[in-house]
Design an enzyme around this catalytic site. Structure first.
Site, PDB file in Angstrom:
ATOM      1  N   ASN A  36       0.837  -1.214   0.000  1.00  0.00           N
ATOM      2  CA  ASN A  36       0.000   0.000   0.000  1.00  0.00           C
ATOM      3  C   ASN A  36       0.866   1.256   0.000  1.00  0.00           C
ATOM      4  O   ASN A  36       0.545   2.238  -0.670  1.00  0.00           O
ATOM      5  CB  ASN A  36      -0.939  -0.004   1.211  1.00  0.00           C
ATOM      6  CG  ASN A  36      -2.162  -0.851   0.970  1.00  0.00           C
ATOM      7  OD1 ASN A  36      -3.076  -0.451   0.242  1.00  0.00           O
ATOM      8  ND2 ASN A  36      -2.184  -2.036   1.552  1.00  0.00           N
ATOM      9  N   MET A 112       0.958  -2.749  12.263  1.00  0.00           N
ATOM     10  CA  MET A 112       0.399  -3.795  13.123  1.00  0.00           C
ATOM     11  C   MET A 112       0.601  -3.476  14.602  1.00  0.00           C
ATOM     12  O   MET A 112       0.847  -4.371  15.408  1.00  0.00           O
ATOM     13  CB  MET A 112       1.030  -5.161  12.766  1.00  0.00           C
ATOM     14  CG  MET A 112       0.841  -5.553  11.313  1.00  0.00           C
ATOM     15  SD  MET A 112      -0.885  -5.561  10.792  1.00  0.00           S
ATOM     16  CE  MET A 112      -1.433  -7.075  11.563  1.00  0.00           C
ATOM     17  N   ARG A 113       0.489  -2.220  14.964  1.00  0.00           N
ATOM     18  CA  ARG A 113       0.570  -1.821  16.366  1.00  0.00           C
ATOM     19  C   ARG A 113      -0.696  -1.045  16.723  1.00  0.00           C
ATOM     20  O   ARG A 113      -1.247  -0.318  15.874  1.00  0.00           O
ATOM     21  CB  ARG A 113       1.773  -0.879  16.619  1.00  0.00           C
ATOM     22  CG  ARG A 113       3.113  -1.396  16.162  1.00  0.00           C
ATOM     23  CD  ARG A 113       3.555  -2.653  16.860  1.00  0.00           C
ATOM     24  NE  ARG A 113       3.561  -2.559  18.321  1.00  0.00           N
ATOM     25  CZ  ARG A 113       3.612  -3.629  19.129  1.00  0.00           C
ATOM     26  NH1 ARG A 113       3.634  -4.840  18.628  1.00  0.00           N
ATOM     27  NH2 ARG A 113       3.617  -3.475  20.435  1.00  0.00           N
ATOM     28  N   HIS A 131      -8.009  -1.238   6.237  1.00  0.00           N
ATOM     29  CA  HIS A 131      -8.314  -2.541   6.841  1.00  0.00           C
ATOM     30  C   HIS A 131      -8.940  -3.441   5.782  1.00  0.00           C
ATOM     31  O   HIS A 131      -9.795  -2.991   5.015  1.00  0.00           O
ATOM     32  CB  HIS A 131      -9.279  -2.338   8.028  1.00  0.00           C
ATOM     33  CG  HIS A 131      -9.592  -3.623   8.720  1.00  0.00           C
ATOM     34  ND1 HIS A 131      -8.675  -4.261   9.533  1.00  0.00           N
ATOM     35  CD2 HIS A 131     -10.689  -4.414   8.698  1.00  0.00           C
ATOM     36  CE1 HIS A 131      -9.210  -5.388   9.981  1.00  0.00           C
ATOM     37  NE2 HIS A 131     -10.433  -5.502   9.494  1.00  0.00           N
TER      38      HIS A 131
END
Ligand code: GRF
Length: 213
Positions: A36, A112-113, A131
């Site tokens: 992305n 991913m946090r 998402h």
């Protein structure tokens, strides 16, 4: 016989509708592959999104996103979450780094946090997330697998303004992706990603236009 897998993007805006008067200064957060991130960089290079990626922050030393940044000539900084005592401490350093690089908009491209108010308040309504599901369905780490397990026939992807609760916040843009009978999480995720790469740059422009209204 099935000829193609139709997709549906809403709102159905084209880049011409999303011309921005000023160049957006983006800071990207990525943990993994960074496809992305590269799609946004490509959209900028093609003149479709009036923006500049000031810096990439990644948190995993082996993240492929770093290699993409190197190839694209974009500065990349490793902030390894393991070296911070709390989520807040990591977010403080993210904010410091972004401010040093003049970042105005934060783009979570596979970050991913869990982010905290330290980041969300520093960039109020200017943190965007992507998402791989049609939110509010299937939030969390395994949005693709959840959709398959639920047996839904259509899933997709969502770009939204990030709020404290994971995968929540005002929705900017969504694309629908049909689930095919033989889909695995890999084949489905690959088709979702094609749509992610289309909507993320457009949703960034849409957010900036809405913000300046
Ligand atoms: C995307 O599917 C995104 O929706 C999710 O993480 C994935 C990141 O992919 N949040 P990539 O690193 O951009 O290829």
């Amino acid at each position: 016989m099935m000829e193609q897998t139709p997709s549906f993007i809403s709102p159905p805006l084209i880049p011409e509708d999303l011309r921005l008067p000023e160049t957006l200064k983006l800071g990207v957060l990525a943990s993994g592959s960074g496809s992305n991130f590269e799609a946004i960089a490509h959209s900028i290079a093609q003149g479709q999104l009036n923006a500049q990626i000031q810096v990439l922050i990644y948190n995993k030393p082996k993240a492929k996103a770093r290699e993409r940044a190197e190839r694209l000539g974009i500065p990349a900084i490793l902030l390894n979450h393991r070296h911070f005592r709390s989520r807040e401490a990591l977010d403080h350093e993210i904010v410091n780094t972004f401010k040093q690089h003049d970042v105005e908009w934060v783009i979570m491209a596979g970050w991913m946090r869990i982010v905290t108010p330290v980041l969300l308040d520093a960039y109020c309504d200017r943190v965007l997330n992507i998402h791989p599901s049609l939110l509010p369905s299937f939030p969390g780490v395994d949005g693709v697998e959840q959709a398959l397990a639920a047996g839904v026939k259509v899933t997709g992807c969502t770009v939204h303004i990030a709020k404290e609760e994971v995968d929540s916040g005002p929705i900017l843009m969504q694309a629908a992706v049909p689930i095919l009978p033989d889909d695995t999480s890999e084949t489905l995720h690959a088709r979702i990603q094609v749509q992610e790469h289309l909507i993320f740059p457009r949703a960034i422009a849409l957010a900036a236009l809405q913000y300046s209204e």
